[in-house]
Design a protein around this motif. Structure first.
Motif, mmCIF file in Angstrom:
data_model
loop_
_atom_site.group_PDB
_atom_site.id
_atom_site.type_symbol
_atom_site.label_atom_id
_atom_site.label_comp_id
_atom_site.label_asym_id
_atom_site.label_seq_id
_atom_site.Cartn_x
_atom_site.Cartn_y
_atom_site.Cartn_z
ATOM 1 N N VAL A 230 10.648 86.677 63.021
ATOM 2 C CA VAL A 230 9.622 87.324 62.213
ATOM 3 C C VAL A 230 9.871 88.819 62.359
ATOM 4 N N LEU A 231 10.293 89.445 61.275
ATOM 5 C CA LEU A 231 10.756 90.825 61.324
ATOM 6 C C LEU A 231 9.760 91.769 60.659
ATOM 7 N N ILE A 232 9.460 92.866 61.347
ATOM 8 C CA ILE A 232 8.730 93.968 60.752
ATOM 9 C C ILE A 232 9.769 95.078 60.559
ATOM 10 N N GLY A 233 10.203 95.257 59.342
ATOM 11 C CA GLY A 233 11.351 96.110 59.095
ATOM 12 C C GLY A 233 12.584 95.405 59.637
ATOM 13 N N SER A 234 13.249 96.050 60.582
ATOM 14 C CA SER A 234 14.400 95.414 61.223
ATOM 15 C C SER A 234 14.087 94.975 62.651
ATOM 16 N N ASN A 235 12.823 95.097 63.059
ATOM 17 C CA ASN A 235 12.440 94.796 64.438
ATOM 18 C C ASN A 235 11.788 93.421 64.540
ATOM 19 N N PRO A 236 12.294 92.554 65.429
ATOM 20 C CA PRO A 236 11.663 91.249 65.605
ATOM 21 C C PRO A 236 10.375 91.361 66.409
ATOM 22 N N VAL A 237 9.338 90.640 65.973
ATOM 23 C CA VAL A 237 8.092 90.604 66.735
ATOM 24 C C VAL A 237 7.832 89.209 67.296
ATOM 25 N N GLY A 238 8.673 88.251 66.936
ATOM 26 C CA GLY A 238 8.524 86.886 67.403
ATOM 27 C C GLY A 238 9.455 85.985 66.628
ATOM 28 N N SER A 239 9.234 84.692 66.747
ATOM 29 C CA SER A 239 10.052 83.737 65.998
ATOM 30 C C SER A 239 9.210 82.548 65.573
ATOM 31 N N ILE A 240 9.586 81.963 64.445
ATOM 32 C CA ILE A 240 8.981 80.734 63.946
ATOM 33 C C ILE A 240 10.003 79.613 64.101
ATOM 34 N N SER A 241 9.552 78.464 64.572
ATOM 35 C CA SER A 241 10.454 77.335 64.797
ATOM 36 C C SER A 241 9.916 76.073 64.139
ATOM 37 N N VAL A 242 10.846 75.194 63.795
ATOM 38 C CA VAL A 242 10.527 73.823 63.407
ATOM 39 C C VAL A 242 11.248 72.925 64.399
ATOM 40 N N VAL A 243 10.500 72.065 65.072
ATOM 41 C CA VAL A 243 11.039 71.270 66.180
ATOM 42 C C VAL A 243 10.823 69.789 65.887
ATOM 43 N N GLU A 244 11.821 68.979 66.266
ATOM 44 C CA GLU A 244 11.686 67.535 66.110
ATOM 45 C C GLU A 244 12.202 66.823 67.356
ATOM 46 N N PRO A 245 11.580 65.699 67.730
ATOM 47 C CA PRO A 245 12.115 64.884 68.830
ATOM 48 C C PRO A 245 13.317 64.081 68.337
ATOM 49 N N LYS A 246 14.332 63.989 69.165
ATOM 50 C CA LYS A 246 15.557 63.330 68.753
ATOM 51 C C LYS A 246 15.419 61.813 68.667
ATOM 52 N N VAL A 247 14.343 61.273 69.212
ATOM 53 C CA VAL A 247 14.177 59.814 69.204
ATOM 54 C C VAL A 247 13.737 59.290 67.837
ATOM 55 N N PHE A 248 13.204 60.199 66.985
ATOM 56 C CA PHE A 248 12.749 59.762 65.673
ATOM 57 C C PHE A 248 13.914 59.704 64.692
ATOM 58 N N GLU A 249 13.781 58.814 63.726
ATOM 59 C CA GLU A 249 14.732 58.742 62.623
ATOM 60 C C GLU A 249 14.089 59.397 61.400
ATOM 61 N N TYR A 250 14.817 60.342 60.812
ATOM 62 C CA TYR A 250 14.284 61.076 59.662
ATOM 63 C C TYR A 250 15.140 60.786 58.433
ATOM 64 N N ASP A 251 14.513 60.907 57.269
ATOM 65 C CA ASP A 251 15.231 60.704 56.013
ATOM 66 C C ASP A 251 16.066 61.923 55.630
ATOM 67 N N ASP A 252 15.841 63.038 56.286
ATOM 68 C CA ASP A 252 16.572 64.264 55.965
ATOM 69 C C ASP A 252 17.042 64.930 57.252
ATOM 70 N N ASP A 253 17.910 65.909 57.096
ATOM 71 C CA ASP A 253 18.408 66.668 58.230
ATOM 72 C C ASP A 253 17.482 67.858 58.475
ATOM 73 N N LEU A 254 17.244 68.167 59.737
ATOM 74 C CA LEU A 254 16.358 69.277 60.077
ATOM 75 C C LEU A 254 16.800 70.565 59.404
ATOM 76 N N ARG A 255 18.105 70.772 59.311
ATOM 77 C CA ARG A 255 18.628 72.009 58.742
ATOM 78 C C ARG A 255 18.410 72.115 57.229
ATOM 79 N N ASP A 256 18.019 71.012 56.601
ATOM 80 C CA ASP A 256 17.663 71.086 55.174
ATOM 81 C C ASP A 256 16.432 71.961 54.955
ATOM 82 N N HIS A 257 15.664 72.192 56.018
ATOM 83 C CA HIS A 257 14.401 72.921 55.897
ATOM 84 C C HIS A 257 14.530 74.400 56.250
ATOM 85 N N VAL A 258 15.761 74.878 56.368
ATOM 86 C CA VAL A 258 15.954 76.302 56.658
ATOM 87 C C VAL A 258 15.320 77.199 55.596
ATOM 88 N N PRO A 259 15.468 76.913 54.281
ATOM 89 C CA PRO A 259 14.803 77.777 53.289
ATOM 90 C C PRO A 259 13.292 77.864 53.495
#
Length: 293
Positions: A230-259
Protein backbone atom coordinates in the motif's frame (compact mmCIF):
# COMPACT_ATOMS: atom_id res chain seq x y z
CA UNK A 1 -42.44 67.35 -5.50
CA UNK A 2 -39.98 66.92 -2.65
CA UNK A 3 -36.36 67.37 -3.62
CA UNK A 4 -34.34 64.24 -4.38
CA UNK A 5 -32.21 63.13 -1.50
CA UNK A 6 -28.88 61.37 -1.56
CA UNK A 7 -28.50 58.37 0.73
CA UNK A 8 -26.24 58.94 3.67
CA UNK A 9 -22.82 57.45 3.14
CA UNK A 10 -22.14 54.24 4.97
CA UNK A 11 -20.31 54.74 8.23
CA UNK A 12 -16.60 54.24 8.07
CA UNK A 13 -15.64 50.55 8.35
CA UNK A 14 -19.04 49.24 7.17
CA UNK A 15 -20.34 48.04 3.83
CA UNK A 16 -23.34 49.59 2.05
CA UNK A 17 -26.48 47.45 2.05
CA UNK A 18 -26.71 44.96 -0.82
CA UNK A 19 -22.98 44.66 -1.31
CA UNK A 20 -20.53 42.04 -0.08
CA UNK A 21 -17.36 43.25 1.56
CA UNK A 22 -14.14 41.83 0.22
CA UNK A 23 -12.77 38.97 2.33
CA UNK A 24 -16.14 38.48 4.01
CA UNK A 25 -16.89 34.85 4.66
CA UNK A 26 -19.50 32.63 6.20
CA UNK A 27 -18.59 30.29 9.06
CA UNK A 28 -18.62 27.36 6.63
CA UNK A 29 -16.24 29.15 4.29
CA UNK A 30 -13.92 29.91 7.18
CA UNK A 31 -13.93 26.25 8.18
CA UNK A 32 -13.25 25.27 4.57
CA UNK A 33 -10.32 27.65 4.43
CA UNK A 34 -8.82 26.24 7.63
CA UNK A 35 -9.21 22.65 6.45
CA UNK A 36 -7.64 23.47 3.10
CA UNK A 37 -4.65 24.96 4.89
CA UNK A 38 -4.20 21.83 7.03
CA UNK A 39 -4.59 19.54 4.01
CA UNK A 40 -1.98 21.50 2.11
CA UNK A 41 0.75 20.19 4.41
CA UNK A 42 2.70 17.26 2.99
CA UNK A 43 6.13 15.66 2.96
CA UNK A 44 7.30 18.39 0.60
CA UNK A 45 5.32 21.22 2.20
CA UNK A 46 6.09 21.06 5.91
CA UNK A 47 5.60 24.72 6.79
CA UNK A 48 3.96 27.93 5.61
CA UNK A 49 4.84 31.57 5.94
CA UNK A 50 2.13 34.21 6.02
CA UNK A 51 3.07 35.75 2.67
CA UNK A 52 3.46 32.35 0.96
CA UNK A 53 0.07 31.15 2.11
CA UNK A 54 -1.61 34.38 1.01
CA UNK A 55 -0.08 34.12 -2.46
CA UNK A 56 -0.81 30.41 -2.87
CA UNK A 57 -4.45 30.61 -1.79
CA UNK A 58 -5.28 34.02 -3.22
CA UNK A 59 -6.16 35.72 0.05
CA UNK A 60 -4.94 38.88 1.71
CA UNK A 61 -1.98 38.77 4.05
CA UNK A 62 -4.16 39.78 6.99
CA UNK A 63 -6.53 36.88 6.32
CA UNK A 64 -3.57 34.53 5.98
CA UNK A 65 -2.20 35.73 9.31
CA UNK A 66 -5.57 35.26 11.04
CA UNK A 67 -5.98 31.74 9.63
CA UNK A 68 -2.55 30.60 10.71
CA UNK A 69 -2.81 32.26 14.11
CA UNK A 70 -6.24 30.72 14.77
CA UNK A 71 -5.01 27.24 13.88
CA UNK A 72 -1.95 27.76 16.06
CA UNK A 73 -4.08 28.94 18.98
CA UNK A 74 -5.92 25.60 18.91
CA UNK A 75 -2.69 23.59 18.59
CA UNK A 76 -3.21 22.41 15.02
CA UNK A 77 -0.21 24.48 13.96
CA UNK A 78 2.84 25.77 15.79
CA UNK A 79 4.87 28.84 14.89
CA UNK A 80 8.64 28.91 14.87
CA UNK A 81 9.55 31.91 17.07
CA UNK A 82 12.55 32.79 14.91
CA UNK A 83 11.37 32.23 11.34
CA UNK A 84 7.68 32.95 12.07
CA UNK A 85 6.74 30.04 9.85
CA UNK A 86 4.01 27.59 10.79
CA UNK A 87 4.35 23.81 10.94
CA UNK A 88 1.93 21.14 12.14
CA UNK A 89 1.22 21.22 15.86
CA UNK A 90 0.49 18.76 18.67
CA UNK A 91 -3.28 18.75 18.15
CA UNK A 92 -2.71 16.90 14.88
CA UNK A 93 -0.86 14.16 16.77
CA UNK A 94 -3.63 13.95 19.37
CA UNK A 95 -6.29 13.61 16.69
CA UNK A 96 -4.30 10.96 14.82
CA UNK A 97 -3.65 9.01 18.02
CA UNK A 98 -7.33 9.18 18.98
CA UNK A 99 -8.33 7.95 15.52
CA UNK A 100 -5.88 5.06 15.73
CA UNK A 101 -6.84 4.09 19.29
CA UNK A 102 -10.43 3.94 18.12
CA UNK A 103 -9.48 1.41 15.45
CA UNK A 104 -9.79 3.93 12.64
CA UNK A 105 -7.09 2.43 10.42
CA UNK A 106 -8.36 -1.12 10.89
CA UNK A 107 -11.97 -0.11 10.17
CA UNK A 108 -10.88 1.75 7.07
CA UNK A 109 -8.94 -1.28 5.82
CA UNK A 110 -11.80 -3.67 6.57
CA UNK A 111 -13.99 -1.91 4.01
CA UNK A 112 -11.49 -2.79 1.29
CA UNK A 113 -10.64 -6.24 2.66
CA UNK A 114 -14.29 -7.29 2.69
CA UNK A 115 -14.59 -6.63 -1.05
CA UNK A 116 -11.30 -8.40 -1.74
CA UNK A 117 -12.29 -11.44 0.34
CA UNK A 118 -15.64 -11.63 -1.45
CA UNK A 119 -13.97 -11.40 -4.88
CA UNK A 120 -11.33 -14.05 -4.17
CA UNK A 121 -13.10 -16.37 -1.72
CA UNK A 122 -9.95 -16.24 0.43
CA UNK A 123 -8.85 -14.45 3.57
CA UNK A 124 -7.69 -10.87 2.97
CA UNK A 125 -5.48 -9.05 5.47
CA UNK A 126 -3.77 -5.71 5.99
CA UNK A 127 -0.45 -5.36 7.79
CA UNK A 128 1.63 -2.39 8.91
CA UNK A 129 5.34 -2.21 9.82
CA UNK A 130 6.44 -3.16 13.31
CA UNK A 131 10.23 -3.06 13.57
CA UNK A 132 11.71 -5.96 11.61
CA UNK A 133 8.22 -7.40 11.09
CA UNK A 134 4.83 -6.45 9.76
CA UNK A 135 1.82 -6.79 12.04
CA UNK A 136 -1.69 -7.72 10.95
CA UNK A 137 -4.24 -5.15 12.10
CA UNK A 138 -7.26 -6.22 10.02
CA UNK A 139 -8.42 -9.41 8.33
CA UNK A 140 -11.62 -10.58 6.65
CA UNK A 141 -12.30 -14.23 5.82
CA UNK A 142 -13.64 -15.31 2.45
CA UNK A 143 -16.27 -17.92 1.69
CA UNK A 144 -13.81 -20.77 2.27
CA UNK A 145 -13.41 -19.75 5.90
CA UNK A 146 -10.44 -18.77 8.08
CA UNK A 147 -6.85 -19.69 7.29
CA UNK A 148 -6.02 -20.68 10.86
CA UNK A 149 -7.88 -21.66 13.99
CA UNK A 150 -6.95 -18.35 15.65
CA UNK A 151 -7.59 -14.80 14.38
CA UNK A 152 -4.87 -13.30 12.19
CA UNK A 153 -5.13 -9.85 13.78
CA UNK A 154 -2.08 -9.29 15.95
CA UNK A 155 0.14 -11.80 14.14
CA UNK A 156 3.71 -10.70 13.34
CA UNK A 157 5.45 -11.72 10.11
CA UNK A 158 9.25 -11.44 9.84
CA UNK A 159 10.80 -9.38 7.07
CA UNK A 160 12.56 -12.33 5.45
CA UNK A 161 9.77 -14.90 5.33
CA UNK A 162 6.60 -14.75 3.26
CA UNK A 163 4.87 -12.54 0.73
CA UNK A 164 3.03 -10.47 3.32
CA UNK A 165 6.19 -8.93 4.74
CA UNK A 166 8.10 -8.99 1.46
CA UNK A 167 5.51 -6.77 -0.22
CA UNK A 168 6.29 -4.08 2.35
CA UNK A 169 10.06 -4.39 2.78
CA UNK A 170 10.71 -4.70 -0.97
CA UNK A 171 9.47 -1.15 -1.47
CA UNK A 172 11.60 0.48 1.20
CA UNK A 173 14.63 2.43 0.08
CA UNK A 174 17.22 -0.32 -0.66
CA UNK A 175 19.87 1.34 1.49
CA UNK A 176 17.48 1.76 4.41
CA UNK A 177 16.38 -1.86 4.10
CA UNK A 178 19.97 -3.09 3.91
CA UNK A 179 20.93 -1.10 7.01
CA UNK A 180 17.93 -2.54 8.81
CA UNK A 181 18.41 -6.19 7.87
CA UNK A 182 22.08 -6.69 7.03
CA UNK A 183 23.94 -8.86 9.52
CA UNK A 184 20.81 -10.00 11.32
CA UNK A 185 20.33 -13.72 11.96
CA UNK A 186 17.35 -15.03 9.98
CA UNK A 187 15.33 -17.82 11.54
CA UNK A 188 14.40 -20.76 9.33
CA UNK A 189 10.68 -21.39 9.79
CA UNK A 190 10.33 -24.07 7.12
CA UNK A 191 12.65 -25.73 4.64
CA UNK A 192 11.56 -23.05 2.11
CA UNK A 193 12.57 -20.05 4.27
CA UNK A 194 15.28 -17.99 2.57
CA UNK A 195 18.01 -17.11 5.09
CA UNK A 196 20.75 -15.93 2.75
CA UNK A 197 21.05 -12.13 2.35
CA UNK A 198 21.81 -12.31 -1.36
CA UNK A 199 18.86 -14.61 -1.90
CA UNK A 200 16.61 -12.25 0.05
CA UNK A 201 17.75 -9.31 -2.05
CA UNK A 202 16.77 -11.22 -5.18
CA UNK A 203 13.32 -11.89 -3.76
CA UNK A 204 12.92 -8.25 -2.78
CA UNK A 205 14.04 -7.10 -6.24
CA UNK A 206 11.57 -9.43 -7.92
CA UNK A 207 8.68 -8.17 -5.79
CA UNK A 208 9.66 -4.57 -6.50
CA UNK A 209 9.89 -5.24 -10.25
CA UNK A 210 6.50 -6.98 -10.51
CA UNK A 211 4.70 -4.85 -7.89
CA UNK A 212 3.56 -7.85 -5.83
CA UNK A 213 4.92 -10.92 -4.04
CA UNK A 214 4.07 -14.61 -3.91
CA UNK A 215 5.05 -17.18 -1.31
CA UNK A 216 4.23 -20.79 -0.61
CA UNK A 217 5.18 -22.23 2.74
CA UNK A 218 8.07 -19.87 3.56
CA UNK A 219 6.73 -18.84 6.95
CA UNK A 220 3.85 -21.24 7.45
CA UNK A 221 4.18 -24.52 5.57
CA UNK A 222 0.39 -24.88 5.39
CA UNK A 223 -0.41 -21.62 3.52
CA UNK A 224 0.37 -19.68 0.36
CA UNK A 225 -0.17 -15.97 -0.22
CA UNK A 226 -0.01 -13.09 -2.64
CA UNK A 227 0.63 -9.58 -1.33
CA UNK A 228 1.02 -6.03 -2.61
CA UNK A 229 2.29 -2.84 -0.99
CA UNK A 230 0.00 0.00 0.00
CA UNK A 231 1.89 3.01 -1.31
CA UNK A 232 1.53 6.67 -0.45
CA UNK A 233 3.46 8.18 -3.31
CA UNK A 234 6.48 5.91 -3.50
CA UNK A 235 6.53 5.10 0.22
CA UNK A 236 5.03 1.85 1.54
CA UNK A 237 2.79 2.15 4.59
CA UNK A 238 1.81 -1.51 4.77
CA UNK A 239 0.75 -4.45 2.65
CA UNK A 240 -2.45 -6.18 1.61
CA UNK A 241 -2.45 -9.97 1.30
CA UNK A 242 -4.71 -12.74 0.07
CA UNK A 243 -3.98 -16.00 1.90
CA UNK A 244 -5.21 -19.55 1.36
CA UNK A 245 -4.62 -22.85 3.19
CA UNK A 246 -2.89 -25.38 0.99
CA UNK A 247 -5.20 -28.20 2.11
CA UNK A 248 -8.14 -26.74 0.18
CA UNK A 249 -8.81 -27.45 -3.47
CA UNK A 250 -9.69 -24.35 -5.49
CA UNK A 251 -11.14 -23.96 -8.97
CA UNK A 252 -8.62 -21.21 -9.74
CA UNK A 253 -5.02 -20.33 -9.00
CA UNK A 254 -4.34 -17.83 -6.23
CA UNK A 255 -2.22 -15.77 -8.61
CA UNK A 256 -5.24 -15.24 -10.87
CA UNK A 257 -6.37 -12.70 -8.26
CA UNK A 258 -3.35 -10.42 -8.52
CA UNK A 259 -5.33 -7.74 -10.46
CA UNK A 260 -7.97 -7.64 -7.69
CA UNK A 261 -5.18 -7.48 -5.09
CA UNK A 262 -3.50 -4.54 -6.81
CA UNK A 263 -6.83 -2.72 -7.17
CA UNK A 264 -7.51 -3.20 -3.44
CA UNK A 265 -4.07 -1.87 -2.52
CA UNK A 266 -4.63 1.21 -4.70
CA UNK A 267 -8.10 1.73 -3.23
CA UNK A 268 -6.83 1.62 0.34
CA UNK A 269 -3.98 3.97 -0.54
CA UNK A 270 -6.55 6.40 -1.93
CA UNK A 271 -8.55 6.24 1.31
CA UNK A 272 -5.44 6.85 3.38
CA UNK A 273 -4.13 9.73 1.34
CA UNK A 274 -6.00 12.63 -0.17
CA UNK A 275 -3.95 13.86 -3.13
CA UNK A 276 -3.38 17.60 -3.62
CA UNK A 277 -6.43 19.38 -4.96
CA UNK A 278 -5.90 20.07 -8.67
CA UNK A 279 -7.35 23.57 -8.26
CA UNK A 280 -7.25 25.64 -5.10
CA UNK A 281 -9.97 28.02 -4.17
CA UNK A 282 -9.20 31.69 -4.69
CA UNK A 283 -11.39 32.91 -1.84
CA UNK A 284 -10.71 36.57 -2.41
CA UNK A 285 -11.80 36.50 -6.04
CA UNK A 286 -14.52 33.89 -5.67
CA UNK A 287 -13.13 31.50 -8.27
CA UNK A 288 -10.67 28.63 -8.59
CA UNK A 289 -7.23 28.66 -10.02
CA UNK A 290 -4.82 25.91 -10.93
CA UNK A 291 -2.53 24.81 -8.15
CA UNK A 292 1.13 25.59 -8.53
CA UNK A 293 3.41 22.66 -9.24
Amino acid sequence: MPPATTPDPAPSGTTPPGTTPPESSSPLQTVDRALQVLLSYSETRTEWGVFELAEEFGITKSTSQRLLAALAAQGFLAADPYTRRYHLGPAMWRMAALWERGGGLARLAEQVLADLAAATGRTASFTIPDGFHVRCIAAVDGEHGPVRSHPLVGDLYPAHAGATSRAYFAFLDPLARRNMLSGRPFARYTELTEVDEAGLDRLFDEAYRTGWAFSEGEYDSTTRAIAAPVLIGSNPVGSISVVEPKVFEYDDDLRDHVPALLDAAATLAGLLHRPPTPAQRDWRRGRSRAARP
